[in-house]
Design an enzyme around this catalytic site. Structure first.
Site, PDB file in Angstrom:
ATOM      1  N   ALA A   1       0.701  -1.236   0.114  1.00  0.00           N
ATOM      2  CA  ALA A   1       0.105   0.218  -0.047  1.00  0.00           C
ATOM      3  C   ALA A   1       0.980   1.065  -0.072  1.00  0.00           C
ATOM      4  CB  ALA A   1      -0.904  -0.035   1.345  1.00  0.00           C
TER       5      ALA A   1
ATOM      6  N   GLY B   1       0.902  -5.092   1.066  1.00  0.00           N
ATOM      7  CA  GLY B   1      -0.370  -5.066   0.070  1.00  0.00           C
ATOM      8  C   GLY B   1       0.173  -5.682  -1.175  1.00  0.00           C
TER       9      GLY B   1
ATOM     10  N   GLU C   1      -0.274  -9.191  -0.675  1.00  0.00           N
ATOM     11  CA  GLU C   1      -1.796  -9.440  -0.613  1.00  0.00           C
ATOM     12  C   GLU C   1      -2.478  -9.584  -1.568  1.00  0.00           C
ATOM     13  OE1 GLU C   1      -2.108  -6.229   2.544  1.00  0.00           O
ATOM     14  OE2 GLU C   1      -3.068  -7.789   3.759  1.00  0.00           O
TER      15      GLU C   1
ATOM     16  N   GLU D   1       4.047  -5.094   7.551  1.00  0.00           N
ATOM     17  CA  GLU D   1       3.172  -4.141   7.986  1.00  0.00           C
ATOM     18  C   GLU D   1       3.502  -3.832   9.529  1.00  0.00           C
ATOM     19  OE1 GLU D   1       2.182  -6.516   6.079  1.00  0.00           O
ATOM     20  OE2 GLU D   1       0.889  -5.561   4.547  1.00  0.00           O
TER      21      GLU D   1
HETATM   22  C1  LIG Z   1      -9.831   5.056  10.420  1.00  0.00           C
HETATM   23  C2  LIG Z   1     -10.150   3.657  10.099  1.00  0.00           C
HETATM   24  C3  LIG Z   1      -9.273   3.057   8.915  1.00  0.00           C
HETATM   25  C4  LIG Z   1      -9.686   1.660   9.074  1.00  0.00           C
HETATM   26  C5  LIG Z   1      -8.531   0.775   8.170  1.00  0.00           C
HETATM   27  C6  LIG Z   1      -8.949  -0.405   7.446  1.00  0.00           C
HETATM   28  C7  LIG Z   1      -8.588  -0.234   6.277  1.00  0.00           C
HETATM   29  C8  LIG Z   1      -7.705  -1.161   5.915  1.00  0.00           C
HETATM   30  C9  LIG Z   1      -7.333  -1.137   4.349  1.00  0.00           C
HETATM   31  C10 LIG Z   1      -5.693  -0.975   4.497  1.00  0.00           C
HETATM   32  C11 LIG Z   1      -5.093  -2.162   3.675  1.00  0.00           C
HETATM   33  C12 LIG Z   1      -3.694  -2.161   4.373  1.00  0.00           C
HETATM   34  C13 LIG Z   1      -3.016  -3.043   3.112  1.00  0.00           C
HETATM   35  C14 LIG Z   1      -1.641  -3.458   3.487  1.00  0.00           C
HETATM   36  O1  LIG Z   1      -1.547  -4.370   4.358  1.00  0.00           O
HETATM   37  C15 LIG Z   1      -0.713  -2.095   4.278  1.00  0.00           C
HETATM   38  C16 LIG Z   1       0.713  -2.202   3.468  1.00  0.00           C
HETATM   39  O2  LIG Z   1       0.698  -2.604   2.627  1.00  0.00           O
HETATM   40  S1  LIG Z   1       1.741  -1.288   4.307  1.00  0.00           S
HETATM   41  C17 LIG Z   1       3.100  -1.110   3.307  1.00  0.00           C
HETATM   42  C18 LIG Z   1       3.875  -2.333   3.382  1.00  0.00           C
HETATM   43  N1  LIG Z   1       5.136  -2.281   2.814  1.00  0.00           N
HETATM   44  C19 LIG Z   1       6.344  -2.105   3.131  1.00  0.00           C
HETATM   45  O3  LIG Z   1       6.277  -1.956   4.476  1.00  0.00           O
HETATM   46  C20 LIG Z   1       7.462  -1.872   2.165  1.00  0.00           C
HETATM   47  C21 LIG Z   1       8.244  -0.623   2.814  1.00  0.00           C
HETATM   48  N2  LIG Z   1       9.100  -0.328   1.719  1.00  0.00           N
HETATM   49  C22 LIG Z   1      10.323  -1.010   1.751  1.00  0.00           C
HETATM   50  O4  LIG Z   1      10.507  -2.026   2.562  1.00  0.00           O
HETATM   51  C23 LIG Z   1      11.431  -0.833   0.906  1.00  0.00           C
HETATM   52  O5  LIG Z   1      11.332   0.589   0.268  1.00  0.00           O
HETATM   53  C24 LIG Z   1      11.576  -1.714  -0.402  1.00  0.00           C
HETATM   54  C25 LIG Z   1      10.268  -1.821  -1.109  1.00  0.00           C
HETATM   55  C26 LIG Z   1      12.174  -3.095   0.121  1.00  0.00           C
HETATM   56  C27 LIG Z   1      12.508  -0.967  -1.376  1.00  0.00           C
HETATM   57  O6  LIG Z   1      13.833  -0.737  -0.885  1.00  0.00           O
HETATM   58  P1  LIG Z   1      15.058   0.016  -1.526  1.00  0.00           P
HETATM   59  O7  LIG Z   1      14.992  -0.482  -2.864  1.00  0.00           O
HETATM   60  O8  LIG Z   1      16.121   0.065  -0.640  1.00  0.00           O
HETATM   61  O9  LIG Z   1      14.299   1.356  -1.711  1.00  0.00           O
HETATM   62  P2  LIG Z   1      13.886   2.539  -0.632  1.00  0.00           P
HETATM   63  O10 LIG Z   1      13.599   2.007   0.746  1.00  0.00           O
HETATM   64  O11 LIG Z   1      14.919   3.637  -0.743  1.00  0.00           O
HETATM   65  O12 LIG Z   1      12.505   3.221  -1.394  1.00  0.00           O
HETATM   66  C28 LIG Z   1      12.563   3.599  -2.589  1.00  0.00           C
HETATM   67  C29 LIG Z   1      11.352   4.920  -2.202  1.00  0.00           C
HETATM   68  O13 LIG Z   1      10.250   4.210  -2.202  1.00  0.00           O
HETATM   69  C30 LIG Z   1       9.604   4.845  -1.218  1.00  0.00           C
HETATM   70  N3  LIG Z   1       8.538   3.538  -0.718  1.00  0.00           N
HETATM   71  C31 LIG Z   1       8.790   2.441  -0.580  1.00  0.00           C
HETATM   72  N4  LIG Z   1       7.798   1.675  -0.195  1.00  0.00           N
HETATM   73  C32 LIG Z   1       6.738   2.347  -0.283  1.00  0.00           C
HETATM   74  C33 LIG Z   1       5.449   2.321  -0.029  1.00  0.00           C
HETATM   75  N5  LIG Z   1       5.060   1.169   0.477  1.00  0.00           N
HETATM   76  N6  LIG Z   1       4.731   3.428   0.006  1.00  0.00           N
HETATM   77  C34 LIG Z   1       5.236   4.611  -0.391  1.00  0.00           C
HETATM   78  N7  LIG Z   1       6.279   4.765  -0.796  1.00  0.00           N
HETATM   79  C35 LIG Z   1       7.202   3.854  -0.569  1.00  0.00           C
HETATM   80  C36 LIG Z   1      10.466   4.945  -0.198  1.00  0.00           C
HETATM   81  O14 LIG Z   1       9.980   6.152   0.884  1.00  0.00           O
HETATM   82  C37 LIG Z   1      11.433   5.829  -1.004  1.00  0.00           C
HETATM   83  O15 LIG Z   1      10.972   7.200  -1.620  1.00  0.00           O
HETATM   84  P3  LIG Z   1      11.784   8.380  -0.718  1.00  0.00           P
HETATM   85  O16 LIG Z   1      11.524   8.043   0.630  1.00  0.00           O
HETATM   86  O17 LIG Z   1      13.282   7.950  -0.788  1.00  0.00           O
HETATM   87  O18 LIG Z   1      11.173   9.528  -1.630  1.00  0.00           O
END
Ligand SMILES: CCCCCCCCCCCCC[C@H](O)CC(=O)SCCNC(=O)CCNC(=O)[C@H](O)C(C)(C)COP(=O)(O)OP(=O)(O)OC[C@H]1O[C@@H](n2cnc3c(N)ncnc32)[C@H](O)[C@@H]1OP(=O)(O)O
Length: 720
Positions: free
Chosen positions: A61, A100, A103, A123
């Site tokens: 996400a 996500g 997922e 997450e």
């Molecule tokens: C009010 C009541 C609300 C009720 C809520 C109920 C609703 C439910 C619906 C929600 C559904 C949830 C869905 C899901 O379960 C949630 C998620 O998916 S959370 C996200 C999970 N993913 C992660 O944690 C991955 C995070 N990223 C990383 O670990 C790393 O970035 C990577 C993917 C392994 C890549 O690593 P690298 O190649 O080293 O690169 P960087 O780390 O430097 O990242 C590059 C650049 O990308 C940006 N970025 C990375 N991931 C994300 C992301 N998921 N979203 C947005 N941006 C991302 C990162 O910030 C870097 O950018 P920069 O900061 O340098 O500008």
């Protein structure tokens, strides 16, 4: 966005397109929904492949959208529509499928992964749980114990492990999308009921399910130290194991709703971006991460093989660098060789790789560093000794070699002035144990070149460290702030607290150990030596008014008095606690220490008062935070993110509290200011409690969110 095309005649190809990680933002979700509709309606399409552009499937996400009001099609119904589709859906996983992203793949009927891909549900590291069905589908697919492991730890697995666990159906070394298309063609027309994970029951566990969950929950609560997401993850998986899918999804949503708006999730997501922000370093002189190319580093030397030097050498070898380790004392060298080999072997065993013993070479002669590109000096904290070594290094090393010091507080510039090329000198302050701790403070002096800084920052990154560029001042960032915290802990004892009271307040806050236990573990003599060198711990000044004043401010000699009695902590069997025997590890309250404190207070006319845990936290943490503001004001750290990363990755600050500066913003800057004013009024002889002017300015300008402080700090510098 997501791009749709039809290939090989009958395969609908949906490509996620959102650089850099194809996160599932609103536009991408809309693209998937539209593409899916087209694919399902097109009679020529018999199967569908979902992939991501640029060799990356999906990073999950879009975390940047979490604070916004929801727009675009929601994720959960989108994944349900994929799973419910009547044509086989195949996820082609390259790069990574995280959160996500995984997922989404679990909603597909088949998953093909490239051998280099990584998969996971991280997450929990963002204070959340996999709430797009991940907590319900993964246990149904791979069983409760394996799913718990992945979801609670958030760890990434390799494609090979994913295959072994049953997360993916095939692993390829070739072009993943081609393999997925071939696979999609082969499964076209096959019945899909047995491929919809939401229709599965969790595989039965061996033994009692309730007992399993109780045991896991106990472990998680113990390890989480107040973090709520890991606990919610266990509850969600339990729902998967005990409820039908639809009810499990309701539970998943309920739990997510609590986490989603929690302060812990905000803190952890702030920390995620803070880690990335600190890698884009800049200095007050205008040097920047994107304007300075690092020098190539092929071979490294470590000088001094005490605890720090050994850890640094191990971390370098583990990162693949050939390392020359120099130790002039033969006995220490022999011991160190054995210890380093053991550390490398243990690390290799844990990671399932070969120990990089061939990367290490040793010498007792400093001439052995003549051909290295970078040296890290890690001898005792003794300026005279370090100066001598820098003079030798300057004579022996290649003229363009980078000379780094692992000092934890000494003036890097003084060391630079011993060398021919002071612009090639920087600090690389590692934290013990250096092969384990994630933090590296990279200290630039006024003469360090941007290239030297860039090189040390890049080396830190290659070593897997969170590297933070900081300016040169006594204690740099971490230890400078710590001094204010430690001082308050001592003063609280003088005023009526016990080590147990102080430690339990700090542990309740989320530190794994309170200050006094940490002090016993690392040895009271360490701080005593520093205080003696700083002219603070004076021999024979244990009575009279001057006993509690040094250099014009309040001073507590309590730590010095314990050291004078040989109480150095665990290694001597007693310090702030007692340990039964030298080397004992279990801290128990010490009646001797309590009487000693009573006598001390009586001797100095201090009337003990009842101190509550709230005061302990406010005094210790706000004094530390106040120093953090001073550091920002002085330009020693570029922003609050830098300080927060230093505290989270080097000083055990609870990750789910974001770091001291984020915490101050959460508490509210006006409250921090008001409490500091209150305590400074009560203790006017303690300058650390006097609120710093940057804090006052931020409060006066309406207490902007922490992400906006840098703007205020920039304005501050431009006025200088
Ligand atoms: C009010 C009541 C609300 C009720 C809520 C109920 C609703 C439910 C619906 C929600 C559904 C949830 C869905 C899901 O379960 C949630 C998620 O998916 S959370 C996200 C999970 N993913 C992660 O944690 C991955 C995070 N990223 C990383 O670990 C790393 O970035 C990577 C993917 C392994 C890549 O690593 P690298 O190649 O080293 O690169 P960087 O780390 O430097 O990242 C590059 C650049 O990308 C940006 N970025 C990375 N991931 C994300 C992301 N998921 N979203 C947005 N941006 C991302 C990162 O910030 C870097 O950018 P920069 O900061 O340098 O500008």
């Amino acid at each position: 966005m997501a791009q749709y095309s039809r290939i090989s005649g009958s395969v609908g190809l949906i490509t996620l397109k959102s650089l850099p990680v194809n996160a599932l933002g609103a536009v991408v979700r809309q693209g998937i929904v539209d593409s899916l509709k087209t694919a399902l309606q097109d009679p020529k399409v018999t199967s569908v492949v979902i992939c991501g552009q640029n060799g990356v499937f999906c990073g999950g996400a879009d975390i940047k959208e979490f604070g916004d009001s929801e727009s675009g099609p929601p994720l959960i119904p989108m994944i349900h529509a994929i799973e419910a589709g009547n044509k086989p859906m195949v996820a082609a996983i390259e790069g990574f499928a995280l959160g996500g992203g995984l997922e989404l793949a679990l909603g597909c009927h088949y998953r093909i992964a490239h051998s280099k891909a990584r998969l996971g549900l991280p997450e929990v590291t963002l204070g959340l749980l996999p709430a797009a069905g991940g907590s319900q589908r993964l246990p149904r697919l791979i069983g409760v114990p394996a799913a718990l492991d992945l979801i609670i730890t958030g760890r990434h697995v390799t494609a090979a492990e994913a295959l072994q666990l049953g997360i993916v159906d095939q692993v390829t070394d070739h072009h993943t999308v081609d393999a997925a298309v071939k696979f999609a063609l082969s499964v076209a027309g096959r019945p899909l009921d047995a491929r919809r994970i939401s229709s599965y029951s969790c595989p039965p566990v061996s033994g009692d399910l309730d007992a399993l969950f109780e045991e896991v929950m106990r472990k998680v609560r113990r390890g989480a130290r107040g973090a709520i997401a890991p606990v919610a993850c266990v509850q969600a998986v339990r729902a998967a194991a005990t409820l039908p899918y639809a009810r499990g999804m309701e539970r998943e949503r309920e739990l997510m709703a609590t986490l989603f708006t929690s302060g812990q999730a905000r803190a952890l997501q702030y920390s995620f971006f803070a880690q990335r922000a600190v890698s884009r370093w800049s200095t007050p002189s205008g040097a920047r991460w994107d304007a300075s190319a690092p020098k190539p580093v092929r071979k490294v030397a470590v000088i001094g093989l005490g605890t720090m030097g050994r850890g640094i050498a191990v971390a370098l070898a583990q990162a693949g660098f050939p390392v020359v380790s120099v130790e002039t004392q033969e006995k220490q060298l022999t011991e160190a060789k054995r210890a380093v080999s053991q550390m490398l072997e243990r690390g290799a065993k844990r990671r399932g790789v070969a120990a990089p013993l061939d990367k290490m070479s040793y010498s007792s002669n400093i001439q052995a560093v003549a051909d290295v590109d970078l040296v890290i000096e890690a001898v005792f904290e003794d300026m005279g000794l370090k100066k001598k070594i820098f003079q030798q290094l300057s004579a022996v090393c290649k003229p363009d070699a980078l000379l780094c010091t692992n000092t934890s507080s000494l003036d890097v510039d003084q060391l630079a002035s011993q060398t021919r090329n002071p612009e090639l000198v920087v600090g690389m302050h590692f934290f013990a144990p250096a092969h384990v701790m994630k933090l590296l403070e990279v200290v630039y002096g006024p003469r360090s070149s941007p290239q030297a800084l860039a090189t040390a920052m890049q080396l830190g990154k290659k070593m897997g460290k969170v590297s933070v560029a900081v300016g040169n001042c006594p204690g740099f960032v971490g230890n400078r702030m710590l001094k204010a915290y430690v001082e308050q802990a001592f003063f609280l004892l003088e005023e009526g607290a016990t080590p147990e009271l102080v430690d339990s307040a700090l542990e309740e806050f989320g530190f794994s150990m309170g200050f006094f236990k940490v002090s016993d573990l690392s040895g009271l003599d360490v701080g005593w030596k520093v205080r003696k060198e700083d002219g603070l711990a004076l021999p024979g000044v244990s009575t009279g008014p001057s006993a509690r004043i040094r250099q014009g401010r309040r001073y507590s000699p309590l730590g010095d008095l314990l050291c004078q009695r040989g109480r150095f902590g665990q290694k001597t069997g007693s310090g702030w606690y007692q340990y039964g025997k030298p080397g004992g590890r279990v801290a128990t309250p010490d009646p001797w220490l309590h009487s000693f404190l009573e006598e001390y207070r009586a001797q100095h006319g201090l009337v003990p008062r009842r101190i509550d845990p709230q005061e302990v936290l406010e005094r210790c943490l706000y004094a530390l935070i106040n120093e953090g503001f001073r550091i920002l004001e002085d330009g020693i750290a570029a922003g609050p993110e830098d300080i927060d990363c230093i505290y989270v990755f080097g000083y055990g600050w609870p990750h789910y509290r974001g770091g001291p500066m984020f915490y101050a913003a959460m508490v509210g800057l006006p409250k921090v200011l008001e409490r500091l004013e209150h305590y400074y009024r009560a203790h006017p002889d303690v300058p650390d409690l006097q609120p710093c002017s940057l804090l006052r300015r931020l409060v006066a300008s309406g207490s902007p969110p922490v992400q906006k402080w840098k703007e205020a700090i920039k304005k501050l510098h431009s006025q200088l």
